[in-house]
Motif scaffolding. Sequence first.
Motif, PDB file in Angstrom:
ATOM      1  N   VAL A 146       0.851  -1.189   0.000  1.00 16.54           N
ATOM      2  CA  VAL A 146       0.000   0.000   0.000  1.00 16.54           C
ATOM      3  C   VAL A 146       0.888   1.240   0.000  1.00 16.54           C
ATOM      4  CG1 VAL A 146      -1.746   1.304   1.302  1.00 16.54           C
ATOM      5  CG2 VAL A 146      -1.818  -1.196   1.297  1.00 16.54           C
ATOM      6  N   PHE A 147       0.513   2.226  -0.808  1.00 15.28           N
ATOM      7  CA  PHE A 147       1.222   3.503  -0.847  1.00 15.28           C
ATOM      8  C   PHE A 147       0.326   4.565  -0.236  1.00 15.28           C
ATOM      9  CE2 PHE A 147       3.059   0.892  -4.102  1.00 15.28           C
ATOM     10  CZ  PHE A 147       4.409   1.182  -4.050  1.00 15.28           C
ATOM     11  N   LEU A 148       0.824   5.246   0.789  1.00 16.60           N
ATOM     12  CA  LEU A 148       0.064   6.286   1.480  1.00 16.60           C
ATOM     13  C   LEU A 148       0.849   7.594   1.375  1.00 16.60           C
ATOM     14  CD1 LEU A 148      -2.485   6.783   3.119  1.00 16.60           C
ATOM     15  CD2 LEU A 148      -1.177   6.243   5.173  1.00 16.60           C
ATOM     16  N   PRO A 149       0.562   8.387   0.335  1.00 15.03           N
ATOM     17  CA  PRO A 149       1.342   9.597   0.093  1.00 15.03           C
ATOM     18  C   PRO A 149       0.991  10.738   1.042  1.00 15.03           C
ATOM     19  CG  PRO A 149      -0.416   9.420  -1.502  1.00 15.03           C
ATOM     20  CD  PRO A 149      -0.471   8.174  -0.666  1.00 15.03           C
ATOM     21  N   GLY A 150       1.829  11.752   0.998  1.00 11.51           N
ATOM     22  CA  GLY A 150       1.648  12.964   1.776  1.00 11.51           C
ATOM     23  C   GLY A 150       2.939  13.312   2.482  1.00 11.51           C
ATOM     24  N   CYS A 151       3.140  14.596   2.688  1.00 13.46           N
ATOM     25  CA  CYS A 151       4.355  15.063   3.359  1.00 13.46           C
ATOM     26  C   CYS A 151       3.976  16.068   4.441  1.00 13.46           C
ATOM     27  CB  CYS A 151       5.320  15.676   2.352  1.00 13.46           C
ATOM     28  SG  CYS A 151       6.908  16.166   3.081  1.00 13.46           S
ATOM     29  N   ASP A 163      -8.327   2.352   8.776  1.00 12.08           N
ATOM     30  CA  ASP A 163      -9.677   1.800   8.904  1.00 12.08           C
ATOM     31  C   ASP A 163      -9.899   0.705   7.860  1.00 12.08           C
ATOM     32  OD1 ASP A 163     -12.358   1.808  10.085  1.00 12.08           O
ATOM     33  OD2 ASP A 163     -12.996   2.630   8.146  1.00 12.08           O
ATOM     34  N   ALA A 164      -9.550   0.990   6.614  1.00 13.08           N
ATOM     35  CA  ALA A 164      -9.723  -0.006   5.552  1.00 13.08           C
ATOM     36  C   ALA A 164      -8.848  -1.234   5.804  1.00 13.08           C
ATOM     37  CB  ALA A 164      -9.397   0.611   4.191  1.00 13.08           C
ATOM     38  N   LEU A 165      -7.583  -1.009   6.123  1.00 19.31           N
ATOM     39  CA  LEU A 165      -6.663  -2.127   6.321  1.00 19.31           C
ATOM     40  C   LEU A 165      -7.075  -3.008   7.488  1.00 19.31           C
ATOM     41  CD1 LEU A 165      -3.348  -0.204   5.623  1.00 19.31           C
ATOM     42  CD2 LEU A 165      -4.303  -2.067   4.236  1.00 19.31           C
ATOM     43  N   LEU A 166      -7.542  -2.399   8.563  1.00 16.78           N
ATOM     44  CA  LEU A 166      -7.959  -3.181   9.730  1.00 16.78           C
ATOM     45  C   LEU A 166      -9.229  -3.986   9.454  1.00 16.78           C
ATOM     46  CD1 LEU A 166      -7.125  -0.689  12.599  1.00 16.78           C
ATOM     47  CD2 LEU A 166      -5.882  -2.769  11.957  1.00 16.78           C
ATOM     48  N   LYS A 167     -10.008  -3.549   8.462  1.00 23.48           N
ATOM     49  CA  LYS A 167     -11.197  -4.300   8.054  1.00 23.48           C
ATOM     50  C   LYS A 167     -10.873  -5.306   6.960  1.00 23.48           C
ATOM     51  CE  LYS A 167     -14.460  -0.628   9.195  1.00 23.48           C
ATOM     52  NZ  LYS A 167     -15.293   0.456   8.648  1.00 23.48           N
ATOM     53  N   GLY A 168      -9.596  -5.375   6.550  1.00 21.38           N
ATOM     54  CA  GLY A 168      -9.194  -6.302   5.504  1.00 21.38           C
ATOM     55  C   GLY A 168      -9.589  -5.843   4.114  1.00 21.38           C
ATOM     56  N   GLN A 169      -9.816  -4.542   3.954  1.00 17.81           N
ATOM     57  CA  GLN A 169     -10.230  -3.985   2.674  1.00 17.81           C
ATOM     58  C   GLN A 169      -9.066  -3.277   1.991  1.00 17.81           C
ATOM     59  OE1 GLN A 169     -13.302  -1.308   4.006  1.00 17.81           O
ATOM     60  NE2 GLN A 169     -14.789  -2.948   4.331  1.00 17.81           N
ATOM     61  N   GLU A 170      -9.240  -3.039   0.685  1.00 20.38           N
ATOM     62  CA  GLU A 170      -8.264  -2.235  -0.043  1.00 20.38           C
ATOM     63  C   GLU A 170      -8.400  -0.783   0.382  1.00 20.38           C
ATOM     64  OE1 GLU A 170      -7.655  -2.556  -4.230  1.00 20.38           O
ATOM     65  OE2 GLU A 170      -8.361  -4.629  -4.237  1.00 20.38           O
ATOM     66  N   VAL A 171      -7.296  -0.062   0.333  1.00 20.78           N
ATOM     67  CA  VAL A 171      -7.322   1.362   0.666  1.00 20.78           C
ATOM     68  C   VAL A 171      -7.791   2.123  -0.563  1.00 20.78           C
ATOM     69  CG1 VAL A 171      -5.940   3.363   1.343  1.00 20.78           C
ATOM     70  CG2 VAL A 171      -5.480   1.111   2.356  1.00 20.78           C
ATOM     71  N   GLU A 172      -8.948   2.739  -0.440  1.00 16.93           N
ATOM     72  CA  GLU A 172      -9.497   3.587  -1.498  1.00 16.93           C
ATOM     73  C   GLU A 172      -9.828   4.928  -0.870  1.00 16.93           C
ATOM     74  OE1 GLU A 172     -12.567   1.875  -3.910  1.00 16.93           O
ATOM     75  OE2 GLU A 172     -11.646  -0.105  -3.820  1.00 16.93           O
ATOM     76  N   LEU A 173      -8.979   5.917  -1.150  1.00 18.76           N
ATOM     77  CA  LEU A 173      -9.158   7.228  -0.542  1.00 18.76           C
ATOM     78  C   LEU A 173     -10.191   8.036  -1.309  1.00 18.76           C
ATOM     79  CD1 LEU A 173      -5.396   8.034   0.099  1.00 18.76           C
ATOM     80  CD2 LEU A 173      -7.060   7.157   1.751  1.00 18.76           C
ATOM     81  N   SER A 174     -11.036   8.764  -0.585  1.00 13.90           N
ATOM     82  CA  SER A 174     -12.035   9.630  -1.207  1.00 13.90           C
ATOM     83  C   SER A 174     -11.321  10.776  -1.924  1.00 13.90           C
ATOM     84  CB  SER A 174     -12.983  10.185  -0.148  1.00 13.90           C
ATOM     85  OG  SER A 174     -12.271  11.038   0.741  1.00 13.90           O
ATOM     86  N   PRO A 175     -11.965  11.431  -2.879  1.00 18.09           N
ATOM     87  CA  PRO A 175     -11.313  12.525  -3.621  1.00 18.09           C
ATOM     88  C   PRO A 175     -10.631  13.591  -2.741  1.00 18.09           C
ATOM     89  CG  PRO A 175     -13.322  11.913  -4.731  1.00 18.09           C
ATOM     90  CD  PRO A 175     -13.286  11.133  -3.438  1.00 18.09           C
ATOM     91  N   PRO A 176     -11.267  14.063  -1.661  1.00 17.51           N
ATOM     92  CA  PRO A 176     -10.554  15.060  -0.848  1.00 17.51           C
ATOM     93  C   PRO A 176      -9.255  14.544  -0.224  1.00 17.51           C
ATOM     94  CG  PRO A 176     -12.899  15.018  -0.279  1.00 17.51           C
ATOM     95  CD  PRO A 176     -12.643  13.855  -1.199  1.00 17.51           C
ATOM     96  N   LEU A 177      -9.189  13.221   0.013  1.00 21.59           N
ATOM     97  CA  LEU A 177      -7.983  12.645   0.613  1.00 21.59           C
ATOM     98  C   LEU A 177      -6.929  12.286  -0.437  1.00 21.59           C
ATOM     99  CD1 LEU A 177      -9.474  10.419   3.454  1.00 21.59           C
ATOM    100  CD2 LEU A 177      -8.482  12.716   3.607  1.00 21.59           C
ATOM    101  N   ARG A 178      -7.260  12.486  -1.708  1.00 14.18           N
ATOM    102  CA  ARG A 178      -6.289  12.275  -2.784  1.00 14.18           C
ATOM    103  C   ARG A 178      -5.739  13.587  -3.298  1.00 14.18           C
ATOM    104  NH1 ARG A 178     -10.413   8.532  -5.074  1.00 14.18           N
ATOM    105  NH2 ARG A 178     -10.812  10.206  -6.543  1.00 14.18           N
TER     106      ARG A 178
END
Length: 181
Positions: A146-151, A163-178
């Motif tokens: 998984v790649f989690l960008p930001g500086c 939240d997604a990872l702990l539920k065993g789901q893929e990380v899909e960030l909403s538009p504001p978080l991208r």
Amino acid sequence: MNAEPQKVRLATVWLGGCSGCHMSFLDLDESLMDLSEQVELVYGPLVDAKTYPENVDLCLVEGAVTNIENLELARRIRTHTKVVVSFGDCAVTGNVTSMRNRIPVKDLLTAVYQQARAPIGPLALEVLPALLEKALPLHQAIRVDVFLPGCPPVPERISAALDALLKGQEVELSPPLRTFG
């Protein structure tokens, strides 16, 4: 007798970077209390463990791979971790840490250590881990899941990913978080 559900074994690692991603992680504030009910923090700058453990479920790796110790730790992380997250822009792209890549290591060490009157030569080799020729984003050293960008990544982005990872789901960030900048 009901057995308590097993917690996710979480590690965080700080390689070549500024620790800003870990500071942003701590900015989860009260959410850290909820997180603590779901995870067991088994390794990281806030844990007294000296050796990266086996059987880690999830690891957030901050920073670029800059020296031989970083490379060895990254390889150990990959061997002993189910899901590896490239945590922040230095881990994802090399970012600021890789700015040194334009300077040969010998010149870099001379400028930093001789001019600063720090240990150089045999003494430095005893004290400091050998630098790699180039600072590498994590995926150039090991396989990343998984790649989690930001500086650094904002707490909301970290929270959504965890939240997604702990539920065993893929990380899909909403538009504001991208959105960056």
